[in-house]
Design a protein around this motif. Structure first.
Motif: not given
Length: 226
Positions: A187-215
């Motif tokens: 999940e953290h790799l997906a967050i970093i990849d979205a940041l490196l791509a400067r893809d705002r939508e993907a970054a927000v989705a990756a962060m939400r997916r990470h925290l949804d999975n924690i829940r």
């Protein structure tokens, strides 16, 4: 009493007050699970184990009480237990705040403290981390990533509040959290990849997916540990 084999004030703590040394030591025991929810805390024993007088330990315990890590039940001082309800509420707040933080931080990629090299370095560390490395090793890299994102949002209040929430989640139990290290790394790799791509939508989705999975993993723990 176990022999104290480490120096009272490590090299990287030189100049730090003894109350801060005591605070850091006790907090570390809480966050790593050495001291668990509802464990009784004895001020004198903790001070003796660390080779400190009771005055700095008393100051440290007062701070930890104020932050909600310790609680008194009559005359007994205990480690605060984080219930599932408490944990889920914290994760929900993190989802709201960290989604906003990463949406803002995407514009800061490339700034001196949030460079592509820095993010790639964290990515490499996550990939190289053995799955049996343990919760603490994982948490150190995890904290550096989340902390960098929060700092890149350029909101000191958001940064401090979310980091406090993140610390409190460790009261839920390292045995529960150890089980999700592999998926958490991905999940953290997906967050970093979205940041490196400067893809705002993907970054927000990756962060939400990470925290949804924690829940969701916390809810499943009801059946595994309940």
């Amino acid at each position: 009493m176990d022999e104290v084999t480490e120096p009272l004030v490590p090299a990287d703590k030189a100049g730090v007050s003894l109350s801060r040394v005591a605070y850091d030591a006790v907090l570390r025991q809480i966050l790593t699970g050495t001291l668990r929810g509802n464990d009784v805390v004895q001020e004198g024993k903790l001070a003796a184990d660390l080779g400190l007088s009771r005055t700095p330990m008393r100051e440290a315990i007062g701070k930890l009480e104020g932050e909600g890590f310790l609680v008194r039940n009559g005359r007994t001082l205990m480690v605060q237990e984080l219930t599932l309800t408490d944990y889920l509420e914290i994760v929900h707040m993190r989802r709201c705040l960290e989604s906003e933080a990463i949406a803002i931080a995407i514009d800061s990629v490339g700034e001196p403290d949030f460079t592509e090299d820095f993010l790639q370095g964290l990515r490499d560390e996550f990939e190289a981390l053995p799955l049996d490395a343990g919760q603490e090793a994982y948490w150190m890299i995890d904290t550096r990533l989340h902390g960098a994102i929060l700092r890149a949002s350029h909101s000191k209040l958001l940064h401090n509040y979310v980091l406090s929430l993140r610390q409190r989640t460790l009261l839920f139990g390292s045995d529960r959290q150890q089980a999700r290290l592999e998926v958490g790394r991905d999940e953290h790799l997906a967050i970093i990849d979205a940041l490196l791509a400067r893809d705002r939508e993907a970054a927000v989705a990756a962060m939400r997916r990470h925290l949804d999975n924690i829940r969701d993993d916390a809810l499943r723990s009801l059946w595994r540990f309940g």
